[in-house]
Design a protein around this motif. Structure first.
Motif, PDB file in Angstrom:
ATOM      1  N   ASP A   9       0.844  -1.186   0.000  1.00  0.00           N
ATOM      2  CA  ASP A   9       0.000   0.000   0.000  1.00  0.00           C
ATOM      3  C   ASP A   9       0.879   1.235   0.000  1.00  0.00           C
ATOM      4  OD1 ASP A   9      -2.536  -1.264   0.049  1.00  0.00           O
ATOM      5  OD2 ASP A   9      -2.225  -1.751   2.160  1.00  0.00           O
ATOM      6  N   THR A  87      -5.372   0.530  -9.530  1.00  0.00           N
ATOM      7  CA  THR A  87      -6.759   0.844  -9.173  1.00  0.00           C
ATOM      8  C   THR A  87      -6.936   1.054  -7.665  1.00  0.00           C
ATOM      9  OG1 THR A  87      -7.272  -1.520  -9.165  1.00  0.00           O
ATOM     10  CG2 THR A  87      -7.805  -0.292 -11.171  1.00  0.00           C
ATOM     11  N   ARG A  88      -5.954   0.637  -6.875  1.00  0.00           N
ATOM     12  CA  ARG A  88      -6.042   0.798  -5.415  1.00  0.00           C
ATOM     13  C   ARG A  88      -5.474   2.132  -4.925  1.00  0.00           C
ATOM     14  NH1 ARG A  88      -3.005  -3.862  -4.844  1.00  0.00           N
ATOM     15  NH2 ARG A  88      -1.656  -2.785  -3.378  1.00  0.00           N
ATOM     16  N   HIS A  89      -4.822   2.885  -5.797  1.00  0.00           N
ATOM     17  CA  HIS A  89      -4.095   4.066  -5.349  1.00  0.00           C
ATOM     18  C   HIS A  89      -4.415   5.300  -6.186  1.00  0.00           C
ATOM     19  CE1 HIS A  89      -1.591   0.661  -3.951  1.00  0.00           C
ATOM     20  NE2 HIS A  89      -1.409   1.448  -2.912  1.00  0.00           N
ATOM     21  N   HIS A 186      -7.259   7.657   0.035  1.00  0.00           N
ATOM     22  CA  HIS A 186      -6.768   6.309  -0.247  1.00  0.00           C
ATOM     23  C   HIS A 186      -7.919   5.308  -0.161  1.00  0.00           C
ATOM     24  CE1 HIS A 186      -3.600   3.347  -0.615  1.00  0.00           C
ATOM     25  NE2 HIS A 186      -4.167   2.655   0.344  1.00  0.00           N
ATOM     26  N   GLY A 187      -7.887   4.272  -0.998  1.00  0.00           N
ATOM     27  CA  GLY A 187      -8.832   3.172  -0.884  1.00  0.00           C
ATOM     28  C   GLY A 187     -10.121   3.361  -1.639  1.00  0.00           C
ATOM     29  N   GLN A 189     -12.880   2.657  -4.808  1.00  0.00           N
ATOM     30  CA  GLN A 189     -13.372   1.431  -5.420  1.00  0.00           C
ATOM     31  C   GLN A 189     -13.043   1.356  -6.894  1.00  0.00           C
ATOM     32  OE1 GLN A 189     -14.942  -1.088  -3.692  1.00  0.00           O
ATOM     33  NE2 GLN A 189     -14.299   0.123  -1.953  1.00  0.00           N
TER      34      GLN A 189
END
Length: 194
Positions: A9, A87-89, A186-187, A189
């Motif tokens: 992360d 896609t997570r950041h 952060h985080g 969808q």
């Protein structure tokens, strides 16, 4: 040549691409600079076979040619490997070229275009150093000189790292976090547009 894709992360990821010709879908190199909680940077760079011709201007600019990408993965092969991380950041690009190139490459290859959360380090730099307007501007070449950055321009990994460093220095200059400067949290969808 190709380094392992960073895992974990990060606060944000700077992304840069190089292209083989005037077609923005012709991505021939992708670079990432993944910024950790304490400002550490994990870099990733891969060559990409653009499956399009190389223009002499582009080859002279970045030094990547058809022979350089021989045996490199195609965009269709590498993009699905990068998506889980990206896609997570929140992502940072220097100008909007990289976002447009990714969208064009996805379209050319028939891939779903993900809704990625982009910020622009040019906009961030304008907020942090408004005095540079008209004095060389907020391009990477001028910021390199003004901020004392050390990097090889027109290498995707190096340019991604430079965009990350510009963003980190802007945080320090303004005394605000990346999330405060950009409004990105952060985080988020994963969602796709077709």
């Amino acid at each position: 040549m190709t380094t392992p894709i960073p895992d974990g992360d990060f606060r944000f990821i700077a992304l840069d691409v190089e292209t083989s010709c005037a077609d923005s879908a012709s991505i021939c190199q992708i670079g990432l600079a993944c910024v950790g909680t304490l400002g550490s940077i994990q870099s990733y760079t891969t060559l990409v076979d653009p499956q399009l011709p190389f223009a002499p201007f582009n080859v002279e600019l970045h030094g990547i040619g058809a022979d350089t990408v021989c045996g490199a993965p195609t965009f269709t092969q590498i993009w699905p490997q990068l998506l889980p991380l990206l896609t997570r950041h929140p992502l940072v690009q220097h100008s909007r070229f990289d976002e447009k190139a990714i969208a064009a490459a996805c379209k050319m290859h028939g891939l779903a275009s993900p809704r990625l959360q982009w910020s622009n380090s040019v906009t961030i730099a304008r907020k942090a150093w408004p005095e540079l307007k008209g004095s060389g501007g907020h391009g990477l070449a001028n910021l390199k000189e003004v901020l004392g950055l050390v990097f090889k321009h027109h290498d995707a990994g190096e340019d991604a790292r430079a965009a990350a460093l510009v963003t980190l220095q802007a945080e320090q200059k303004m005394g605000r976090s990346f999330a405060e400067i950009t409004g990105h949290r952060h985080g988020f969808q994963l969602s796709f547009q077709f």
